[in-house]
Structure formats: structure tokens, C-alpha cells
Design a protein around this motif. Structure first.
Motif, PDB file in Angstrom:
ATOM      1  N   GLU A  17       0.830  -1.207   0.000  1.00  0.00           N
ATOM      2  CA  GLU A  17       0.000   0.000   0.000  1.00  0.00           C
ATOM      3  C   GLU A  17       0.865   1.258   0.000  1.00  0.00           C
ATOM      4  N   PHE A  18       1.999   1.178   0.687  1.00  0.00           N
ATOM      5  CA  PHE A  18       2.920   2.313   0.744  1.00  0.00           C
ATOM      6  C   PHE A  18       3.434   2.654  -0.650  1.00  0.00           C
ATOM      7  N   TYR A  19       3.772   1.630  -1.435  1.00  0.00           N
ATOM      8  CA  TYR A  19       4.311   1.863  -2.775  1.00  0.00           C
ATOM      9  C   TYR A  19       3.217   2.257  -3.767  1.00  0.00           C
ATOM     10  N   SER A  20       1.977   1.903  -3.465  1.00  0.00           N
ATOM     11  CA  SER A  20       0.869   2.355  -4.304  1.00  0.00           C
ATOM     12  C   SER A  20       0.599   3.839  -4.091  1.00  0.00           C
ATOM     13  N   ALA A  21       0.834   4.313  -2.862  1.00  0.00           N
ATOM     14  CA  ALA A  21       0.555   5.712  -2.518  1.00  0.00           C
ATOM     15  C   ALA A  21       1.714   6.642  -2.842  1.00  0.00           C
ATOM     16  N   ASN A  22       2.920   6.097  -3.073  1.00  0.00           N
ATOM     17  CA  ASN A  22       4.102   6.932  -3.302  1.00  0.00           C
ATOM     18  C   ASN A  22       4.791   6.509  -4.592  1.00  0.00           C
ATOM     19  N   GLN A  23       5.030   7.476  -5.459  1.00  0.00           N
ATOM     20  CA  GLN A  23       5.692   7.190  -6.723  1.00  0.00           C
ATOM     21  C   GLN A  23       7.151   6.795  -6.488  1.00  0.00           C
ATOM     22  N   VAL A  24       7.648   5.939  -7.368  1.00  0.00           N
ATOM     23  CA  VAL A  24       9.022   5.454  -7.244  1.00  0.00           C
ATOM     24  C   VAL A  24      10.015   6.609  -7.321  1.00  0.00           C
ATOM     25  N   GLY A  25       9.739   7.571  -8.192  1.00  0.00           N
ATOM     26  CA  GLY A  25      10.646   8.715  -8.334  1.00  0.00           C
ATOM     27  C   GLY A  25      10.769   9.516  -7.051  1.00  0.00           C
ATOM     28  N   ARG A  26       9.651   9.683  -6.326  1.00  0.00           N
ATOM     29  CA  ARG A  26       9.696  10.414  -5.057  1.00  0.00           C
ATOM     30  C   ARG A  26      10.531   9.657  -4.029  1.00  0.00           C
ATOM     31  N   LEU A  27      10.365   8.353  -3.987  1.00  0.00           N
ATOM     32  CA  LEU A  27      11.146   7.554  -3.038  1.00  0.00           C
ATOM     33  C   LEU A  27      12.628   7.589  -3.400  1.00  0.00           C
ATOM     34  N   THR A  28      12.919   7.591  -4.701  1.00  0.00           N
ATOM     35  CA  THR A  28      14.311   7.711  -5.148  1.00  0.00           C
ATOM     36  C   THR A  28      14.902   9.043  -4.696  1.00  0.00           C
ATOM     37  N   ALA A  29      14.107  10.109  -4.798  1.00  0.00           N
ATOM     38  CA  ALA A  29      14.566  11.428  -4.351  1.00  0.00           C
ATOM     39  C   ALA A  29      14.829  11.437  -2.854  1.00  0.00           C
ATOM     40  N   ARG A  30      13.984  10.732  -2.082  1.00  0.00           N
ATOM     41  CA  ARG A  30      14.193  10.675  -0.633  1.00  0.00           C
ATOM     42  C   ARG A  30      15.526  10.004  -0.310  1.00  0.00           C
ATOM     43  N   VAL A  44       9.901  16.277  -9.896  1.00  0.00           N
ATOM     44  CA  VAL A  44      10.697  16.188 -11.125  1.00  0.00           C
ATOM     45  C   VAL A  44      11.307  14.799 -11.257  1.00  0.00           C
ATOM     46  N   SER A  45      11.889  14.300 -10.149  1.00  0.00           N
ATOM     47  CA  SER A  45      12.505  12.973 -10.170  1.00  0.00           C
ATOM     48  C   SER A  45      11.471  11.891 -10.465  1.00  0.00           C
ATOM     49  N   ALA A  46      10.296  11.999  -9.828  1.00  0.00           N
ATOM     50  CA  ALA A  46       9.241  11.007 -10.046  1.00  0.00           C
ATOM     51  C   ALA A  46       8.765  11.024 -11.495  1.00  0.00           C
ATOM     52  N   PHE A  47       8.567  12.213 -12.039  1.00  0.00           N
ATOM     53  CA  PHE A  47       8.081  12.337 -13.415  1.00  0.00           C
ATOM     54  C   PHE A  47       9.078  11.731 -14.403  1.00  0.00           C
ATOM     55  N   LEU A  48      10.367  12.063 -14.235  1.00  0.00           N
ATOM     56  CA  LEU A  48      11.385  11.547 -15.155  1.00  0.00           C
ATOM     57  C   LEU A  48      11.498  10.027 -15.059  1.00  0.00           C
ATOM     58  N   THR A  49      11.457   9.501 -13.833  1.00  0.00           N
ATOM     59  CA  THR A  49      11.567   8.049 -13.649  1.00  0.00           C
ATOM     60  C   THR A  49      10.436   7.317 -14.363  1.00  0.00           C
ATOM     61  N   GLU A  50       9.222   7.817 -14.197  1.00  0.00           N
ATOM     62  CA  GLU A  50       8.070   7.148 -14.797  1.00  0.00           C
ATOM     63  C   GLU A  50       8.038   7.310 -16.315  1.00  0.00           C
ATOM     64  N   GLN A  51       8.346   8.512 -16.791  1.00  0.00           N
ATOM     65  CA  GLN A  51       8.276   8.751 -18.238  1.00  0.00           C
ATOM     66  C   GLN A  51       9.378   8.003 -18.983  1.00  0.00           C
ATOM     67  N   LEU A  52      10.590   7.986 -18.412  1.00  0.00           N
ATOM     68  CA  LEU A  52      11.680   7.258 -19.070  1.00  0.00           C
ATOM     69  C   LEU A  52      11.433   5.754 -19.025  1.00  0.00           C
ATOM     70  N   GLY A  53      10.776   5.286 -17.950  1.00  0.00           N
ATOM     71  CA  GLY A  53      10.444   3.868 -17.872  1.00  0.00           C
ATOM     72  C   GLY A  53       9.432   3.452 -18.931  1.00  0.00           C
ATOM     73  N   GLY A  54       8.573   4.390 -19.332  1.00  0.00           N
ATOM     74  CA  GLY A  54       7.575   4.076 -20.357  1.00  0.00           C
ATOM     75  C   GLY A  54       7.827   4.806 -21.658  1.00  0.00           C
ATOM     76  N   GLU A  71       5.483  12.796 -27.190  1.00  0.00           N
ATOM     77  CA  GLU A  71       6.716  13.458 -26.764  1.00  0.00           C
ATOM     78  C   GLU A  71       6.483  14.926 -26.390  1.00  0.00           C
ATOM     79  N   GLU A  72       5.736  15.648 -27.221  1.00  0.00           N
ATOM     80  CA  GLU A  72       5.513  17.070 -26.956  1.00  0.00           C
ATOM     81  C   GLU A  72       4.695  17.272 -25.686  1.00  0.00           C
ATOM     82  N   ASN A  73       3.697  16.438 -25.487  1.00  0.00           N
ATOM     83  CA  ASN A  73       2.874  16.537 -24.278  1.00  0.00           C
ATOM     84  C   ASN A  73       3.704  16.267 -23.024  1.00  0.00           C
ATOM     85  N   THR A  74       4.579  15.254 -23.102  1.00  0.00           N
ATOM     86  CA  THR A  74       5.439  14.924 -21.960  1.00  0.00           C
ATOM     87  C   THR A  74       6.407  16.066 -21.658  1.00  0.00           C
ATOM     88  N   SER A  75       6.994  16.647 -22.701  1.00  0.00           N
ATOM     89  CA  SER A  75       7.914  17.777 -22.512  1.00  0.00           C
ATOM     90  C   SER A  75       7.199  18.975 -21.894  1.00  0.00           C
TER      91      SER A  75
END
Length: 360
Positions: free
Chosen positions: A124-137, A213-223, A233-237
């Protein structure tokens, strides 16, 4: 639901740093390394004491060696001045090396502690928190906190010791001239309180936006494959540009506050110097003060304001570090919903088999 759930729905402009929790975190990291910090503190005291001797040596040269035309005393005093400068550099080198070594040790221990803690949390913790945010922590916030241990913390103690020692020496030599400086310090304290009060929620917001920023980049680069497949691409940028713009404006405001605070302190130094020159010069003309003591006061005035200048520079680092510690503490305060019982019961045998009902 987790106890102390740190899920983030975006920057809260009213959220302030929990200094109490951050102090507990910092002290908990320092306590096992008391010996290393004690050695760093010893280097700091020695470097400060050595630097305090030079203005007294300068006074001796002006008031004693030069009027007496004593070349031997002049050469000896000059040698002491030069030796003090070398010792100051040596002790500062040892201090910085000790702090870097201890700081790296603390960061490794903190990252291992955070990783071990997060591995024990529920899904549940990982569902509520993005991987990028945890990486930043784990990565970004611990790196920010590293600045506090390697330089800022000991520098503050060093500067406080320097300030009190310089003020005490000046008061011993001439209390009346020292009291001329007293009106300056309430102004500095007032501006310091105002800066901390105004900037505290701002630095919390900056840390959150950095995590965004970290969370967004992690998720977008992963997909990235999906983004390219659907020509997004333009929408993501554009979305990244919005987050970056918010972070830029928040950091710009924080730096603006820091610059205003620093310039205020910077203005007080020449004002204080002028006051000492005026009052001290009048005492010299009246025969109640020597030129050597006046020169010593001017040299000590630079050392008196040096800690204040450094503090005005470090205060934004302190705010960023405590904001990072605040975010780390919120992660470490999360408790898992499912925990191992203190006395677990183990299944030792099975009678008549195991029956599964309504299992899909």
C-alpha cells in the motif's frame, strides 16, 4: 493505512519543517560517531585559537616592537604571525578531511537504514508513493543532508566559538569601544528570525517539487516506448516544463530571500567599522587608546563578522538540509500495517490434510 503516511499530493505552501523530528534524526546519526565529531571539534578549536592570536601579534608589533626599534622582536613577532597562519591552514585541512570521512560514513548508514525500512513496508505504501519520489528521498535528500554534516554543522559551532572569543578579547582590551558594536546584533537576530520564518515553508515546497521532477522523469523514461508509440513526446515535454517552472520559481524566491539577508548583514560590517574608527580614533586622540589596540580591534572586527557572513551563507543550506531531514523523517516514521508477532505460532503438524474452499 500506514501510521504517518507520507504520501504527497503536491507542494503545500503552509507546511513547515518539523525541526524537532529532524533534530532527532540528526542527533541519532551523530551519537554513534561521537568520537569522530569530538576529534573534528578539537581541530576546530585549535584552528580558531591560532587565528585569534594574529591580531594580538599585530598589536605587539605596532605598540611595542616598532616604537622600540627592536628588530629582533619585530622578526620574532613576524615569524609567529607566519607560523600561526600555517598552523591555521593545517588544522583546517585536518578538520575538513575528518568531516568528509565522517559525513560519508553517516550517509552510507542513513541510506542503508532507509532502504531496510522501506523494504519492510506494505505494498500500500508503494501504491501511494511514486518510485521517483522515493528515489529522491533516498538519493537527493540524503545528499542534501550530507552538506550539513560535512561543513555546516561544525562550522556553526566554530563560528559561535569564534564570535564569543573575539567579543570577549575585545571587551577585555577596551569595554567601552566594544559596547559601540552592541546595537548591531539585535538587528542581525531580527533579520535571522524573519528569514527562517519566511523561508521554512518555501524550502519544504522546493524539496517536494524536486521529488516531483525525479518522479516524473523516472516514470516517463520507464515508459518511453509507449510515449513514442503514441507520439506523446511534446505533451510529456510540456508537462515536465510546468513542473520545472514551479521548481525554478520556488528556488528563485528562496535564493532571493537569502541574498537580501546576506546583503543586510554585509551592510552592517562597514557601518560597524566606521563606528569603531570614529569612536576608537577619538580615544586615540584623547590618549586613552593606543594605535595598536585600534588596529587590533579592526582586525578582530573582520573576524567578528566573518562568522555572521558565513551564517548568512549557510542559513539557506541549513534550511535545505533540515527540509530534506524533514522529508526523510516522514518516511522513517511510517509503520507497516502487517507486522510479525512477538511470539509467532509455528505449524508443526497437519491432521487429516488441508482443504481449500472457494479458491480461484
Amino acid at each position: 493505512m500506514h501510521h504517518g503516511d507520507p504520501r504527497e499530493e503536491g507542494p503545500d505552501p503552509k507546511e513547515k519543517i518539523n525541526y524537532k523530528a529532524t533534530f532527532r534524526l540528526v542527533l541519532g546519526l551523530i551519537k554513534p560517531r561521537k568520537g569522530a565529531f569530538a576529534l573534528a571539534f578539537a581541530y576546530m578549536v585549535l584552528s580558531t585559537l591560532v587565528s585569534l592570536a594574529n591580531p594580538i601579534v599585530a598589536k605587539y608589533i605596532i605598540d611595542t616592537a616598532i616604537p622600540a626599534r627592536d628588530g629582533q622582536a619585530l622578526m620574532l613577532a613576524t615569524g609567529v604571525f607566519f607560523a600561526n597562519t600555517l598552523l591555521f591552514l593545517v588544522f583546517n585541512y585536518l578538520l575538513m578531511m575528518q568531516l568528509v570521512k565522517t559525513g560519508q560514513d553517516i550517509m552510507v548508514a542513513l541510506k542503508e537504514r532507509m532502504l531496510g525500512h522501506m523494504l519492510g513496508l506494505d505494498l500500500e505504501f508503494y501504491s501511494a508513493n511514486q518510485v521517483g519520489r522515493l528515489t529522491a528521498r533516498v538519493q537527493s535528500d540524503t545528499s542534501t543532508l550530507y552538506e550539513l554534516f560535512t561543513n555546516t554543522a561544525v562550522t556553526i559551532f566554530s563560528d559561535a566559538f569564534m564570535f564569543l572569543a573575539v567579543f570577549g578579547i575585545m571587551a577585555v582590551y577596551n569595554l567601552k569601544l566594544t559596547l559601540v558594536l552592541l546595537p548591531v546584533f539585535p538587528v542581525i537576530l531580527a533579520f535571522t528570525w524573519l528569514f527562517v520564518h519566511v523561508s521554512s515553508p518555501l524550502f519544504v515546497s522546493v524539496r517536494k517539487l524536486a521529488a516531483d521532477v525525479s518522479a516524473f522523469l523516472t516514470e516517463q523514461l520507464g515508459g518511453i516506448g509507449v510515449i513514442q508509440a503514441f507520439s506523446r513526446e511534446e505533451n510529456t515535454s510540456a508537462r515536465l516544463e510546468v513542473i520545472n517552472e514551479k521548481k525554478f520559481r520556488a528556488e528563485l524566491r528562496g535564493e532571493l530571500y537569502a541574498v537580501v539577508f546576506f546583503l543586510t548583514v554585509l551592510f552592517l560590517y562597514p557601518a560597524s567599522t566606521a563606528a569603531v574608527f570614529g569612536a576608537g580614533g577619538a580615544m586615540v586622540l584623547g590618549g586613552t587608546l593606543t594605535v595598536g589596540v585600534l588596529v587590533m580591534f579592526i582586525l578582530y572586527l573582520g573576524q567578528l563578522f566573518e562568522p555572521i557572513f558565513r551564517f548568512s551563507e549557510h542559513i539557506s543550506i541549513i534550511q535545505r538540509s533540515f527540509s530534506a531531514g524533514h522529508r526523510i523523517s516522514r518516511i522513517l516514521d511510517v509503520k507497516p500495517t502487517l507486522t510479525e508477532p512477538a511470539q509467532p505460532h509455528y505449524l508443526t503438524s497437519v491432521k487429516n490434510g488441508v482443504e481449500f474452499r472457494n479458491v480461484w
